[in-house]
Scaffold this motif. Structure first.
Motif, PDB file in Angstrom:
ATOM      1  N   ALA A   1     -43.188 -70.758 -20.572  1.00 29.60           N
ATOM      2  CA  ALA A   1     -42.254 -71.880 -20.434  1.00 29.60           C
ATOM      3  C   ALA A   1     -42.276 -72.764 -21.682  1.00 29.60           C
ATOM      4  O   ALA A   1     -41.253 -73.328 -22.060  1.00 29.60           O
ATOM      5  CB  ALA A   1     -42.609 -72.688 -19.191  1.00 29.60           C
ATOM      6  N   GLU A   2     -43.434 -72.878 -22.327  1.00 30.49           N
ATOM      7  CA  GLU A   2     -43.512 -73.734 -23.535  1.00 30.49           C
ATOM      8  C   GLU A   2     -43.065 -72.973 -24.781  1.00 30.49           C
ATOM      9  O   GLU A   2     -43.158 -73.482 -25.891  1.00 30.49           O
ATOM     10  CB  GLU A   2     -44.930 -74.239 -23.784  1.00 30.49           C
ATOM     11  N   ARG A   3     -42.681 -71.722 -24.592  1.00 31.90           N
ATOM     12  CA  ARG A   3     -42.108 -70.863 -25.642  1.00 31.90           C
ATOM     13  C   ARG A   3     -43.098 -70.390 -26.674  1.00 31.90           C
ATOM     14  O   ARG A   3     -43.052 -69.281 -27.122  1.00 31.90           O
ATOM     15  CB  ARG A   3     -40.913 -71.539 -26.340  1.00 31.90           C
ATOM     16  N   ARG A   4     -43.990 -71.283 -27.129  1.00 36.93           N
ATOM     17  CA  ARG A   4     -45.048 -70.877 -28.061  1.00 36.93           C
ATOM     18  C   ARG A   4     -44.523 -70.194 -29.320  1.00 36.93           C
ATOM     19  O   ARG A   4     -45.028 -69.151 -29.738  1.00 36.93           O
ATOM     20  CB  ARG A   4     -46.034 -69.952 -27.347  1.00 36.93           C
ATOM     21  N   LEU A   5     -43.487 -70.793 -29.900  1.00 38.60           N
ATOM     22  CA  LEU A   5     -42.957 -70.278 -31.160  1.00 38.60           C
ATOM     23  C   LEU A   5     -43.854 -70.744 -32.305  1.00 38.60           C
ATOM     24  O   LEU A   5     -44.769 -71.544 -32.103  1.00 38.60           O
ATOM     25  CB  LEU A   5     -41.535 -70.787 -31.369  1.00 38.60           C
ATOM     26  N   PHE A   6     -43.564 -70.256 -33.505  1.00 43.33           N
ATOM     27  CA  PHE A   6     -44.265 -70.725 -34.696  1.00 43.33           C
ATOM     28  C   PHE A   6     -43.329 -71.716 -35.392  1.00 43.33           C
ATOM     29  O   PHE A   6     -42.417 -71.321 -36.116  1.00 43.33           O
ATOM     30  CB  PHE A   6     -44.626 -69.545 -35.591  1.00 43.33           C
TER      31      PHE A   6
ATOM     32  N   LEU B   1     -62.280 -73.473 -47.285  1.00 39.65           N
ATOM     33  CA  LEU B   1     -62.729 -74.362 -46.211  1.00 39.65           C
ATOM     34  C   LEU B   1     -61.580 -74.739 -45.278  1.00 39.65           C
ATOM     35  O   LEU B   1     -61.699 -74.708 -44.057  1.00 39.65           O
ATOM     36  CB  LEU B   1     -63.303 -75.627 -46.861  1.00 39.65           C
ATOM     37  N   THR B   2     -60.438 -75.092 -45.876  1.00 43.22           N
ATOM     38  CA  THR B   2     -59.305 -75.580 -45.089  1.00 43.22           C
ATOM     39  C   THR B   2     -58.726 -74.455 -44.235  1.00 43.22           C
ATOM     40  O   THR B   2     -58.307 -74.674 -43.104  1.00 43.22           O
ATOM     41  CB  THR B   2     -58.246 -76.213 -46.013  1.00 43.22           C
ATOM     42  N   LEU B   3     -58.741 -73.231 -44.750  1.00 42.60           N
ATOM     43  CA  LEU B   3     -58.205 -72.103 -43.973  1.00 42.60           C
ATOM     44  C   LEU B   3     -59.031 -71.866 -42.713  1.00 42.60           C
ATOM     45  O   LEU B   3     -58.486 -71.700 -41.624  1.00 42.60           O
ATOM     46  CB  LEU B   3     -58.215 -70.834 -44.827  1.00 42.60           C
ATOM     47  N   ILE B   4     -60.347 -71.857 -42.868  1.00 42.14           N
ATOM     48  CA  ILE B   4     -61.213 -71.606 -41.712  1.00 42.14           C
ATOM     49  C   ILE B   4     -61.026 -72.702 -40.673  1.00 42.14           C
ATOM     50  O   ILE B   4     -60.937 -72.438 -39.481  1.00 42.14           O
ATOM     51  CB  ILE B   4     -62.691 -71.546 -42.137  1.00 42.14           C
ATOM     52  N   TYR B   5     -60.950 -73.944 -41.168  1.00 42.66           N
ATOM     53  CA  TYR B   5     -60.798 -75.040 -40.209  1.00 42.66           C
ATOM     54  C   TYR B   5     -59.442 -74.968 -39.509  1.00 42.66           C
ATOM     55  O   TYR B   5     -59.348 -75.096 -38.287  1.00 42.66           O
ATOM     56  CB  TYR B   5     -60.979 -76.399 -40.884  1.00 42.66           C
ATOM     57  N   GLY B   6     -58.398 -74.767 -40.287  1.00 45.10           N
ATOM     58  CA  GLY B   6     -57.063 -74.719 -39.705  1.00 45.10           C
ATOM     59  C   GLY B   6     -56.909 -73.578 -38.712  1.00 45.10           C
ATOM     60  O   GLY B   6     -56.224 -73.684 -37.704  1.00 45.10           O
TER      61      GLY B   6
ATOM     62  N   VAL C   1     -51.399 -67.791 -36.369  1.00 41.77           N
ATOM     63  CA  VAL C   1     -52.559 -68.238 -35.591  1.00 41.77           C
ATOM     64  C   VAL C   1     -52.817 -69.721 -35.860  1.00 41.77           C
ATOM     65  O   VAL C   1     -53.163 -70.484 -34.953  1.00 41.77           O
ATOM     66  CB  VAL C   1     -53.809 -67.390 -35.914  1.00 41.77           C
ATOM     67  N   ILE C   2     -52.620 -70.161 -37.117  1.00 36.21           N
ATOM     68  CA  ILE C   2     -52.792 -71.588 -37.444  1.00 36.21           C
ATOM     69  C   ILE C   2     -51.753 -72.416 -36.687  1.00 36.21           C
ATOM     70  O   ILE C   2     -52.051 -73.485 -36.150  1.00 36.21           O
ATOM     71  CB  ILE C   2     -52.670 -71.813 -38.972  1.00 36.21           C
ATOM     72  N   GLU C   3     -50.528 -71.902 -36.576  1.00 39.06           N
ATOM     73  CA  GLU C   3     -49.463 -72.689 -35.948  1.00 39.06           C
ATOM     74  C   GLU C   3     -49.547 -72.694 -34.436  1.00 39.06           C
ATOM     75  O   GLU C   3     -49.300 -73.721 -33.798  1.00 39.06           O
ATOM     76  CB  GLU C   3     -48.090 -72.160 -36.395  1.00 39.06           C
ATOM     77  N   ASP C   4     -49.816 -71.555 -33.827  1.00 40.17           N
ATOM     78  CA  ASP C   4     -49.890 -71.493 -32.372  1.00 40.17           C
ATOM     79  C   ASP C   4     -50.688 -70.261 -31.964  1.00 40.17           C
ATOM     80  O   ASP C   4     -50.158 -69.154 -31.940  1.00 40.17           O
ATOM     81  CB  ASP C   4     -48.486 -71.434 -31.756  1.00 40.17           C
ATOM     82  N   GLU C   5     -51.964 -70.490 -31.645  1.00 44.36           N
ATOM     83  CA  GLU C   5     -52.849 -69.363 -31.381  1.00 44.36           C
ATOM     84  C   GLU C   5     -52.373 -68.547 -30.173  1.00 44.36           C
ATOM     85  O   GLU C   5     -52.382 -67.321 -30.188  1.00 44.36           O
ATOM     86  CB  GLU C   5     -54.275 -69.870 -31.155  1.00 44.36           C
TER      87      GLU C   5
ATOM     88  N   PRO D   1     -52.910 -89.553 -41.197  1.00 40.75           N
ATOM     89  CA  PRO D   1     -54.093 -88.945 -40.562  1.00 40.75           C
ATOM     90  C   PRO D   1     -54.154 -87.424 -40.730  1.00 40.75           C
ATOM     91  O   PRO D   1     -55.237 -86.851 -40.765  1.00 40.75           O
ATOM     92  CB  PRO D   1     -53.934 -89.309 -39.089  1.00 40.75           C
ATOM     93  N   ALA D   2     -53.021 -86.766 -40.846  1.00 41.50           N
ATOM     94  CA  ALA D   2     -53.038 -85.308 -40.949  1.00 41.50           C
ATOM     95  C   ALA D   2     -53.203 -84.823 -42.383  1.00 41.50           C
ATOM     96  O   ALA D   2     -53.240 -83.628 -42.634  1.00 41.50           O
ATOM     97  CB  ALA D   2     -51.769 -84.723 -40.346  1.00 41.50           C
ATOM     98  N   GLY D   3     -53.308 -85.754 -43.348  1.00 40.18           N
ATOM     99  CA  GLY D   3     -53.440 -85.349 -44.736  1.00 40.18           C
ATOM    100  C   GLY D   3     -52.076 -85.188 -45.397  1.00 40.18           C
ATOM    101  O   GLY D   3     -51.043 -85.262 -44.739  1.00 40.18           O
ATOM    102  N   LEU D   4     -52.083 -84.945 -46.735  1.00 39.66           N
ATOM    103  CA  LEU D   4     -50.824 -84.921 -47.487  1.00 39.66           C
ATOM    104  C   LEU D   4     -49.836 -83.901 -46.935  1.00 39.66           C
ATOM    105  O   LEU D   4     -48.689 -84.210 -46.653  1.00 39.66           O
ATOM    106  CB  LEU D   4     -51.108 -84.598 -48.966  1.00 39.66           C
ATOM    107  N   LEU D   5     -50.279 -82.649 -46.769  1.00 37.80           N
ATOM    108  CA  LEU D   5     -49.369 -81.598 -46.308  1.00 37.80           C
ATOM    109  C   LEU D   5     -49.762 -81.049 -44.944  1.00 37.80           C
ATOM    110  O   LEU D   5     -49.305 -80.005 -44.530  1.00 37.80           O
ATOM    111  CB  LEU D   5     -49.320 -80.453 -47.336  1.00 37.80           C
ATOM    112  N   GLY D   6     -50.604 -81.763 -44.236  1.00 39.79           N
ATOM    113  CA  GLY D   6     -50.972 -81.323 -42.894  1.00 39.79           C
ATOM    114  C   GLY D   6     -49.854 -81.663 -41.918  1.00 39.79           C
ATOM    115  O   GLY D   6     -48.952 -82.429 -42.231  1.00 39.79           O
ATOM    116  N   VAL D   7     -49.927 -81.070 -40.746  1.00 36.35           N
ATOM    117  CA  VAL D   7     -48.890 -81.330 -39.752  1.00 36.35           C
ATOM    118  C   VAL D   7     -49.484 -82.144 -38.609  1.00 36.35           C
ATOM    119  O   VAL D   7     -50.567 -81.839 -38.117  1.00 36.35           O
ATOM    120  CB  VAL D   7     -48.329 -79.998 -39.203  1.00 36.35           C
ATOM    121  N   GLU D   8     -48.785 -83.214 -38.225  1.00 30.07           N
ATOM    122  CA  GLU D   8     -49.260 -84.032 -37.110  1.00 30.07           C
ATOM    123  C   GLU D   8     -49.285 -83.190 -35.846  1.00 30.07           C
ATOM    124  O   GLU D   8     -48.368 -82.443 -35.577  1.00 30.07           O
ATOM    125  CB  GLU D   8     -48.319 -85.230 -36.880  1.00 30.07           C
TER     126      GLU D   8
END
Lengths: 232, 285
Positions: free
Chosen positions: A83-88, B22-27, B169-173, B277-284
């Motif tokens: 339902a939340e779609r889970r897109l990138f 470092l940033t890759l592993i954390y992200g 995986v970084i964007e939505d595991e 808070p999310a850094g220069l190019l980080g995403v909130e």
């Protein structure tokens, strides 16, 4: 094709779903209807491997797939659209679709099918997924699921957050997919839409399957009419 | 002034490379690797001993990169296993404690067995003039190698299926799992990559100054600051933040004094967190 027997599942020891059994045959469209909080999402998450069931079995095409993680279930031919779609969100429409075919390269024929089904996506291939409207994101989520070339597509409330017209469009697309031979399993609160698409259905009530039948039978069931069709 | 800025950029590109792994592993998995600098030091020692044993610099550097990657793989297969079973804050904290423990063991062992040992790769030849400022060849070569490494990283993430899988995986595991990507395997790949990048830090840094057995924590601390400023999980953020902080560092050292430059960097990081808070190019979130 898909057979669920005696499934119980939940979080931290509390089973939200208790002793659920249902089946989906090849080529069918089957709905699970139920109100908000009935457990539809928990049920689907445990079917597609996002949540390990505490009891019961999930069999797919004769093989026991209980507890197999989601990343492996999709390779067996079951695609799930949550339902939340889970897109990138920061990737483009095209990148999202291409990842749907992971680990392979996107098949041009499947890509064409998705673009035919959702012309909006064809127009917006370079747009970032996160910047699209809810309806477009839903199309993309279904499109991404199709890129894996599934035999069974499982959708959890595909009309979430959609205006009535867009919700109807979404079901029209699902109808087109079913007509192409894709097996569909859908959880829905907007019962009339699901009834028009599906051959059969199950009613999920407080984590248990209370009623089942063909769409016509369910439409004539007094409890279903009162609870889900707004008819007294 | 131009000399300062050029020096700052050259140091900054390096800083970006320190932070990239470092940033890759954390992200990717919410894992903070405080042994990042120690991986660089282990690789530096491997390179130093390999050259002592008569291996030419190029194959010896290749060996150092290989060892860096293997140390990353080792961390993934051993001390990070319990970490992967946890979620959220507990995961960050346990990873921080366990990698810190590993870092102390490495530091202790190297200081005991090889006290004062250092690696420096001498790049010969005279200085080269850039905008009227004479620059050392070692610094320029280190920068060139680092920029090539960044270009390779960016191409990997943008153009390859595997690179896109890492981004997903970084964007939505969960979304990644739904298309068939195994986050645990991606994490392993990135730990190896991060180890190779740490080793590359050792190789390029030693072209500019000597890297000794105690350099580990200094590298980790600076990498952390850059990671926070650039945005967790963002390689381009690491490069941008590295260059900015590199310039800030050189100017602060020049104006206030070297002993204060780290404080100025920490202040810059703190201000960034307050504003973004999310850094220069980080995403909130």
């Amino acid at each position: 094709m898909l057979e669920i027997t005696g499934l119980s599942a939940g979080y931290e020891g509390n089973d939200v779903i208790q002793d659920a059994s249902f089946r989906v045959d090849s080529g069918e469209a089957v709905m699970i209807i139920g109100s908000n909080g009935a457990g539809k999402t928990t049920l689907f998450r445990s079917v597609v491997g996002l949540l390990a069931p505490s009891l019961g079995a999930v069999r797919y095409e004769g093989t026991d797939i209980t507890g197999v993680p989601a990343q492996r279930i999709v390779r067996r031919g079951i695609s799930f659209v949550p339902a939340e779609r889970r897109l990138f969100p920061r990737m483009t429409v095209r990148e999202n679709l291409a990842l749907g075919a992971y680990p392979g390269r996107p098949d041009p024929k499947t890509m064409e099918l998705v673009m035919d089904l959702f012309p909006r996506l064809a127009e917006r291939q370079r747009q970032r997924a996160g910047t699209m409207s809810g309806g477009e994101q839903q199309m993309l989520a279904v499109g991404r699921a199709l890129m894996a070339d599934p035999s069974l597509i499982v959708l959890d409330e595909p009309t979430t957050g959609l205006a009535p017209k867009l919700a109807a469009d979404a079901y029209e697309a699902l109808g087109a997919l079913r007509d192409r031979g894709l097996t569909v399993l859908v959880a829905e609160q907007q019962v009339p839409l699901a009834m028009a698409l599906c051959d059969r259905g199950y009613v999920l009530d407080n984590g248990r399957i209370s009623t089942q039948g063909t769409s016509a039978e369910l439409a004539n069931d007094p409890d279903v009419r009162r609870a889900y069709l707004g008819i007294t | 002034m131009i000399a300062n800025i050029l020096d700052g950029i050259i140091f900054g590109i390096q800083l970006g490379l320190w932070a990239a792994g470092l940033t890759l592993i954390y992200g990717l998995g919410g894992v903070l690797n405080l042994a990042h600098g120690q991986i660089a030091v282990i690789s530096a020692m491997v390179l130093a001993f390999a050259m002592d044993a008569g291996l030419p610099a190029l194959p010896a550097s290749g060996l150092a990169l290989l060892v860096g990657g293997l140390v990353g793989l080792f961390l993934d297969l051993t001390i990070l296993r319990p970490v992967y079973r946890l979620q959220g804050e507990a995961r960050v904290l346990l990873s921080l404690l366990l990698t810190l423990g590993f870092a102390f063991i490495v530091d202790g062992f190297l200081n005991w067995r090889y006290p004062g040992r250092a690696l420096s790769l001498f790049i010969g030849g005279g200085a080269i003039d850039i905008l009227g400022v004479p620059m050392r060849r070692g610094s320029l070569l280190a920068s060139a190698i680092t920029l090539v490494a960044f270009a390779a990283l960016f191409s990997f993430f943008r153009f390859t299926t595997l690179g896109r899988a890492v981004r997903s995986v970084i964007e939505d595991e969960e979304g990644a799992r739904l298309v068939g990507i195994d986050p645990a395997r991606i994490m392993r790949l990135i730990l190896v990559l991060s180890g190779v990048l740490a080793a590359l830090v050792a190789v390029t840094r030693s072209m500019v100054v000597s890297v000794d057995v105690q350099a580990g924590f200094g590298i980790t601390v600076l990498a952390l600051i850059v990671t926070v400023v650039g945005g967790l999980g963002s390689v381009s953020g690491a490069l941008l933040a590295g260059i900015i902080l590199g310039i800030v560092n050189v100017i602060a050292a020049d104006v206030i004094g070297t002993f204060m430059s780290l404080v100025v960097l920490l202040l810059a990081a703190a201000v960034t967190i307050l504003i973004r808070p999310a850094g220069l190019l980080g995403v909130e979130e």
